[in-house]
Every structure is written in C-alpha cells, then in structure tokens.
Enzyme design. Structure first.
Site, PDB file in Angstrom:
ATOM      1  N   LEU A  90       4.562   1.468  -3.774  1.00  0.00           N
ATOM      2  CA  LEU A  90       5.944   0.556  -4.169  1.00  0.00           C
ATOM      3  C   LEU A  90       6.076  -0.802  -4.995  1.00  0.00           C
ATOM      4  O   LEU A  90       7.458  -1.715  -4.923  1.00  0.00           O
ATOM      5  CB  LEU A  90       6.798   0.229  -2.823  1.00  0.00           C
ATOM      6  CG  LEU A  90       6.580   1.648  -2.534  1.00  0.00           C
ATOM      7  CD1 LEU A  90       8.111   1.608  -1.196  1.00  0.00           C
ATOM      8  CD2 LEU A  90       7.650   3.119  -3.185  1.00  0.00           C
ATOM      9  N   GLY A 124       0.780  -1.067   0.058  1.00  0.00           N
ATOM     10  CA  GLY A 124      -0.008  -0.106  -0.261  1.00  0.00           C
ATOM     11  C   GLY A 124       0.768   1.565  -0.137  1.00  0.00           C
ATOM     12  O   GLY A 124       0.305   2.313   0.075  1.00  0.00           O
ATOM     13  N   ALA A 125       1.856   1.042  -0.276  1.00  0.00           N
ATOM     14  CA  ALA A 125       2.465   2.299  -0.427  1.00  0.00           C
ATOM     15  C   ALA A 125       3.155   2.977  -1.444  1.00  0.00           C
ATOM     16  O   ALA A 125       4.438   3.633  -2.308  1.00  0.00           O
ATOM     17  CB  ALA A 125       4.603   2.003   0.899  1.00  0.00           C
ATOM     18  N   ASP A 146       5.316  -2.003 -14.012  1.00  0.00           N
ATOM     19  CA  ASP A 146       5.685  -2.343 -12.629  1.00  0.00           C
ATOM     20  C   ASP A 146       6.434  -3.374 -12.585  1.00  0.00           C
ATOM     21  O   ASP A 146       6.676  -4.280 -11.910  1.00  0.00           O
ATOM     22  CB  ASP A 146       4.536  -1.809 -11.546  1.00  0.00           C
ATOM     23  CG  ASP A 146       3.982  -0.619 -11.447  1.00  0.00           C
ATOM     24  OD1 ASP A 146       4.585   0.484 -11.674  1.00  0.00           O
ATOM     25  OD2 ASP A 146       2.604   0.070 -11.049  1.00  0.00           O
ATOM     26  N   SER A 165       3.785  -3.476  -4.586  1.00  0.00           N
ATOM     27  CA  SER A 165       3.872  -4.461  -3.655  1.00  0.00           C
ATOM     28  C   SER A 165       3.339  -5.773  -4.706  1.00  0.00           C
ATOM     29  O   SER A 165       3.416  -6.781  -4.457  1.00  0.00           O
ATOM     30  CB  SER A 165       3.108  -4.216  -2.458  1.00  0.00           C
ATOM     31  OG  SER A 165       2.346  -4.532  -2.725  1.00  0.00           O
ATOM     32  N   SER A 166       2.159  -5.543  -4.990  1.00  0.00           N
ATOM     33  CA  SER A 166       1.106  -6.216  -5.658  1.00  0.00           C
ATOM     34  C   SER A 166       2.712  -7.078  -7.279  1.00  0.00           C
ATOM     35  O   SER A 166       2.003  -8.090  -7.461  1.00  0.00           O
ATOM     36  CB  SER A 166       0.016  -6.013  -5.999  1.00  0.00           C
ATOM     37  OG  SER A 166       0.184  -4.973  -7.565  1.00  0.00           O
ATOM     38  N   TYR A 214      -7.686   6.309 -10.840  1.00  0.00           N
ATOM     39  CA  TYR A 214      -6.583   6.698 -12.257  1.00  0.00           C
ATOM     40  C   TYR A 214      -7.268   5.614 -13.778  1.00  0.00           C
ATOM     41  O   TYR A 214      -6.450   5.792 -14.956  1.00  0.00           O
ATOM     42  CB  TYR A 214      -5.664   4.762 -11.397  1.00  0.00           C
ATOM     43  CG  TYR A 214      -4.847   4.089 -12.648  1.00  0.00           C
ATOM     44  CD1 TYR A 214      -3.341   4.791 -12.362  1.00  0.00           C
ATOM     45  CD2 TYR A 214      -4.714   3.072 -13.521  1.00  0.00           C
ATOM     46  CE1 TYR A 214      -2.233   3.890 -13.235  1.00  0.00           C
ATOM     47  CE2 TYR A 214      -3.868   2.795 -14.181  1.00  0.00           C
ATOM     48  CZ  TYR A 214      -2.700   3.097 -14.335  1.00  0.00           C
ATOM     49  OH  TYR A 214      -2.501   2.749 -14.943  1.00  0.00           O
ATOM     50  N   GLU A 236      -2.921  -8.796 -13.342  1.00  0.00           N
ATOM     51  CA  GLU A 236      -3.478  -7.815 -12.735  1.00  0.00           C
ATOM     52  C   GLU A 236      -4.597  -6.916 -13.515  1.00  0.00           C
ATOM     53  O   GLU A 236      -5.580  -6.640 -13.161  1.00  0.00           O
ATOM     54  CB  GLU A 236      -2.230  -6.974 -12.061  1.00  0.00           C
ATOM     55  CG  GLU A 236      -2.701  -5.288 -11.745  1.00  0.00           C
ATOM     56  CD  GLU A 236      -2.151  -4.791 -10.238  1.00  0.00           C
ATOM     57  OE1 GLU A 236      -0.848  -5.988 -10.004  1.00  0.00           O
ATOM     58  OE2 GLU A 236      -2.209  -3.918 -10.577  1.00  0.00           O
TER      59      GLU A 236
HETATM   60  C1  GLA Z   1       0.683   2.735 -11.592  1.00  0.00           C
HETATM   61  C2  GLA Z   1       0.806   1.412 -12.282  1.00  0.00           C
HETATM   62  C3  GLA Z   1       1.977   1.586 -13.548  1.00  0.00           C
HETATM   63  C4  GLA Z   1       2.363   3.941 -14.204  1.00  0.00           C
HETATM   64  C5  GLA Z   1       2.261   4.303 -13.038  1.00  0.00           C
HETATM   65  C6  GLA Z   1       1.818   5.790 -12.994  1.00  0.00           C
HETATM   66  O1  GLA Z   1       1.706   2.801 -10.569  1.00  0.00           O
HETATM   67  O2  GLA Z   1       0.731   0.533 -12.255  1.00  0.00           O
HETATM   68  O3  GLA Z   1       1.866   0.897 -14.539  1.00  0.00           O
HETATM   69  O4  GLA Z   1       0.809   3.917 -14.603  1.00  0.00           O
HETATM   70  O5  GLA Z   1       1.067   4.060 -11.499  1.00  0.00           O
HETATM   71  O6  GLA Z   1       3.083   5.914 -14.015  1.00  0.00           O
END
Ligand code: GLA
Length: 411
Positions: free
Chosen positions: A153, A150-151, A200, A155-156, A252, A188
């Site tokens: 960073l 949840g930070a 990510d 984790s998922s 988002y 995901e």
């Molecule tokens: C999240 C999404 C990424 C990217 C960022 C924003 O981390 O998982 O794919 O869109 O937001 O840069």
C-alpha cells in the site's frame, strides 16, 4: 496506529466524507516531536498510502495507471538544523533516534529495501541536496504512520513524499506536487535502490479526495475521475494477505528488463506505443514465450485502464468489476506476479459476491482489492478470512478504502 484488524473489517469512514484529515491533524506527532527533541517542530506534513484500482506494471512502460490515495497517512514533524546532522525517529519502530552525518549520505552505502526504514527519509534529503535545492543540510524528523507497512500500500512512498514536503516547505520552497513526487521517487530509485516507476509517489502527492487519479506516466498528464462508492452503495475492500513483498529482491527488476527488451526488439520506445490492434502481429515477432506473455499483459492492461476510466467517467462504477478480475488473471498468468494468497483472496471475494477483484501493487504478496456492495463488507471479509484459515494461511487484514486526499501540511 493502523485502522486494520486481524479478524475482520475496520471502517475507515464513508467514501464521501470530505477531506480525510486525521482527527489528530498532526498534534500528536507534534507533541511527540517536542518531547523527543525539546522544542516544537516547524511544522507537520502528511502523505497517504495508495491503492491502485487498475494499471499494474504499466508505469515503467510509459503506460497508464489509475491509483487513489488511502485515508491512512504518514505524518512527519520536522525542524531544520544547520549543523549538517539529520536525526530521524519513528513512533512505529524501536530503533530510537537515528543520527546521520548529512555530508556522508551516499547511495552506494544506503540501506537496501524496506528494512532500512531510515534510508527513505535520508534518501529524500540526499535527493533534494543532489538537485541543488536550497534546503537545510540537516533536520530533526519524527515520523508516525497509519499506512500498513509491507502490505503493498506504498508505505514507503508515503514516507518519502511526506518527508520531501516537510523538508522543502520548512525551507520556504513551494514545489509543485508532481515535482515533489519526482524527487521522492528519485530517493527510492537512486538512494534506496528500488527501481520503481512513478505511480506510487505521484498518487501520494497528487491524488484528490473522492477521486481516482488517471495518470499518463509518459506525459504525467493527470485526470481526476470521481469515484464516489458510497453514493452507489459500493465499497472498495482491501485485503492485506500479510505476505510481505520486497520489490528490491530482483523479480520486479527482471519484469522491467523483460519489457524494455521486448520494446527494443519491436522497435518501440516503450510498450505503451503498442496498441491492442497491433498485439497479435507484434507477438508473432517475439521468439521468447515469456516475453510474449509479459507484452500481452502490458498491452491488455493499458486497454483495461482506458475502459475502466471510460466507465468511471460515465458513472458506471459497478461495471468496472469484470475488468478488475480480468486484470488479475493477466497478472497471475501472463505477468506471473501473483501468489496463492492473492489468488485465494480474489477467488473467494468474487465467489462471495464481489463485482470484481484483483491483486493491487507490485505483487508477490501485499494486498488484493475487491469492489463490493457496501452492505456485503462483513460477509466478504468473513469469507476470505475463513478461506485463509482453511488453507492454513496467516489471517488476512481487511479495510475499506475510500479514495482520499493527497499530501499536505497539517500544522
Ligand atoms: C510498485 C512500484 C510501482 C508500480 C507497481 C506495479 O508499486 O513501486 O511503480 O510499478 O509496483 O504497478
């Protein structure tokens, strides 16, 4: 265990310390697996969380990103099963063993968002089987993570990539790292239901120690640019605001839809195809002020990625600072994905001497990143912690993040 603290910085090791394999190298996770399931695992795999240096919200616009892998990893100990049962256990939750019937894994009935943590590994097995890969339709998994959840960073992504590696390599498959990332992202997108881009999972799967990953998200071309903070007397301070974000909540997806609508209105495949020189003319053709602001962020952000990459290539690390801060202002004002805690973290870090700072990741909470002199770490962390206390915000956690290796097999 996370190497973060509630009151101040925690070192995660010097930036140039070679491969950052955890001290346990999977043995603790393997031992727990054996106690839980009664036999040793076939192997232990690990994948890191990520920090994005710059290039935010560009990945779903076919643009450019510059993430690096954290030293913190998620480990997955795994053994195949042949009876169609998937058992999942996490050392980091109190859920006990989650038992699922593989034939009934169905994206339409998957848990949504980060709460349903078992949905990530389940989604990965579903994605592998849906791609007709010859993996076992069942497994025992035990998970242990150092990546703060949840930070912001990733984790998922760490969990997805580690699981994808575990399930494919246990079956004797050797997929390329970008292919592992693609399958993890599909889990995901299609199973968990988060419409994230490719950044990510690619950072977690493909990053290399001591480097940031310059990724063209259209062609998936990778360049690994050296980022040796320690050699320059610098450090990257990550400030976790403790405001948890949930990308599944719609904001988002709305940003994404707005960008795609703007590209279509401009007759482009993606906003990546709009160069900075064409920005003003293109903005004049868009009636909606919100859409104009979103487009301005994406075009200027892609340009900032190019300029940061050029500075890194030239070994001019410090000079990237102002571009990081410019990126934050753009995310705050044009893309509107910041929050008061992130803004305060950035303002306080720069006032305390950081060369630059910005929110990192999707936003609406999560973490900020500051480029600082290594020796200023305690002072900057203290300044941010005190500013949060004065504003009545939850105390932030800080950690120093050295660019580290991507996913791999531990044992
Ligand atoms: C999240 C999404 C990424 C990217 C960022 C924003 O981390 O998982 O794919 O869109 O937001 O840069």
């Amino acid at each position: 265990m996370t190497r973060t603290t509630g009151t101040g910085p925690a070192r995660t090791g010097p930036a140039s310390s070679g491969p950052t394999t955890p001290r346990t190298a999977g043995s603790r996770t393997a031992g727990e697996f054996q106690r839980l399931y009664g036999a040793a695992p076939e192997g232990v795999w690990a994948a890191p969380g990520r920090v994005n240096l710059i290039g935010e919200h560009t990945d779903y616009n076919d643009g450019f990103v510059l993430p690096f892998a954290l030293p913190q990893r998620t480990e997955v100990a795994a053994s195949r099963r042949t009876d169609g049962i998937l058992r999942i256990h996490s050392a980091d939750t109190r859920s006990g063993v989650v038992t699922l019937d593989v034939s009934s894994l169905d994206p339409a009935h998957s848990p949504k968002g980060a709460d349903g943590w078992a949905g990530y590994p389940a989604g990965v097995l579903w994605a592998l089987l849906d791609a007709d890969l010859p993996v076992s339709a069942g497994a025992d998994l035990h998970i242990r993570s150092e990546v703060p959840a949840g930070a912001g960073l990733s984790s998922s992504a760490a969990l997805e990539v580690a699981t994808a590696l575990a399930l494919t390599e246990a079956a004797g498959l050797r997929l390329s790292r970008p292919e592992v990332a693609r399958l993890a992202r599909r889990a995901e997108n299609a199973y968990v239901g988060v419409p994230c881009g490719v950044m990510d999972q690619t950072a977690s799967a493909c990053a290399t120690d001591g480097h940031v990953l310059h990724l063209d998200t259209r062609t998936l071309a990778e360049r690994h640019l050296p980022f040796d903070c320690a050699a320059e007397g610098l450090a990257l301070l990550v400030i976790d605001t403790r405001v948890t974000h949930d990308l599944a909540d719609g904001a988002y997806a709305r940003r994404r839809a707005s960008c795609h609508a703007a590209a279509a209105a401009l007759g482009l495949d993606a906003l990546r195809d709009l160069p900075p020189a064409g920005l003003e003319e293109a903005l004049g053709r868009l009636a909606d002020p919100e859409q104009r602001a979103r487009v301005r962020h994406i075009v200027t952000e892609n340009d900032r990625v190019a300029r940061v990459a050029a500075l890194l290539t030239a070994g001019r690390l410090r000079e990237t600072g102002p571009l990081l801060t410019e990126g934050h202002v753009s995310l705050r004002d044009d893309y509107e994905v910041s929050c008061p805690e992130l803004d305060l973290a950035v303002a306080t870090a720069t006032a305390a001497g950081a060369y630059g700072a910005r929110m990192t990741g999707g936003g609406f909470g999560g973490s900020a990143l500051a480029l600082i002199d290594a020796e200023a770490e305690a002072a900057v962390a203290r300044a941010v912690t005190e500013a949060f206390a004065r504003s009545g915000f939850t105390s932030p956690r800080t950690l120093v993040a050295a660019p580290s290796a991507g996913a791999g097999r531990l044992a």
